[in-house]
Design a protein around this motif. Sequence first.
Motif, PDB file in Angstrom:
ATOM      1  N   TYR A 117      40.462  39.976  43.213  1.00 17.61           N
ATOM      2  CA  TYR A 117      39.079  39.674  44.060  1.00 17.61           C
ATOM      3  C   TYR A 117      39.463  39.924  45.657  1.00 17.61           C
ATOM      4  N   SER A 136      35.704  49.267  46.380  1.00 15.36           N
ATOM      5  CA  SER A 136      36.157  47.818  46.843  1.00 15.36           C
ATOM      6  C   SER A 136      36.730  46.873  45.565  1.00 15.36           C
ATOM      7  N   THR A 150      30.001  45.004  42.416  1.00 21.19           N
ATOM      8  CA  THR A 150      31.038  45.308  43.136  1.00 21.19           C
ATOM      9  C   THR A 150      30.773  46.624  43.829  1.00 21.19           C
ATOM     10  N   PRO A 188      35.849  43.270  43.493  1.00 23.83           N
ATOM     11  CA  PRO A 188      34.742  42.139  43.477  1.00 23.83           C
ATOM     12  C   PRO A 188      34.995  41.291  44.477  1.00 23.83           C
TER      13      PRO A 188
END
Length: 355
Positions: A116, A69, A65, A71
């Motif tokens: 995500y 941010s 990651t 993943p």
Amino acid sequence: MAKRSALRGYLLEEALAWLLRHSGYRLLVDYRQDDAELVGSGGALRVRGRGAVHQVDVLGEFAFTPAFSLPVRLFLEAKHYSTPCELEVVRNAHGVLHDVNENFMSHAGTRPRRRYQYTYALFSANGFTQSAQQYALAHQISLVDLSGESFTWLRNAIRIAAASLYSAQNAHAVARFPVTWMRKVLREALGTWPTGVPPLPVDTSAEQFKAAASVILAQFVDTLEQHAAAELLLGFPAAPFILPLVAEDQEQFLSYAEQCPDHAVRLRRSGQAATAEWTLSPREDEDAYRLAFKLPEHIEVWISGIEEKERQRILDIKQQFLSNITIYRMNGSSVRAYQLNYEPSELRPSPDEGQ
């Protein structure tokens, strides 16, 4: 029946998954790898969005990651049309991306839920129209042009295999081409099927077609493996695009990069406008390795737009967009990061550079 262009696209997607096998992404192929985000249906994989579920043919998850941010997961879509990829395809990519990234709502209970950041890379064997490029730039869709000379061998291999598969489906009256079966066969043969994930129980009942198609796919795999030394690396510059870097010999690049993970490079450009290609090599030893890449067409058109300004515009692009390029590559279970730097001294014009 599948169209020739669709078959070329399927083959290109699987070839790219193989070429990018060391780029830091692992394939997601089964909804059981993440049943909160993914849905399985008839052997196809879909991603949950806020308003719908969206089929995805090639989905990758980045091995680590990035700072600040979520993943990262990547939709990889490839088109192998006889003409440049048009706006409608890019617009659809944006719609899918927006919907899946909005799929996070409050729900009953207190159980933590992962989230995500989905991204989208659209590859095209014949480039993109101007409107498609402008739209992608505005909405952060990565476009990768595979029309350059470095990919000629790949485009030819795909055309031959797709034409043979098209003939086989017609000869054996296959009403619905078994795409999921074909992807399974290719991923198992190319080694891109994720370790530890059971193979999908998919097959085709068209036995005569299966026998013919299996031979065609085996020949296609053999052609790819003949180019095993070629690898597609993803370069991440400080720019609104990614660079597909073709290594003539991956071992040469790795040998140098492992010893010097942060090193200065030279950049050279050949050709004009949409046909232009770039090469990148170490500043201290230009024969150590070479990486080839293309910039987005609208940038190349701008560079070549005014002849007397071309040299300065090349230098401007190097300074503004290509001065630092990061490459991530899997080495076993760990991720290596290589930093390629176009240093300030290289930004000044020199007698042997500019094109």
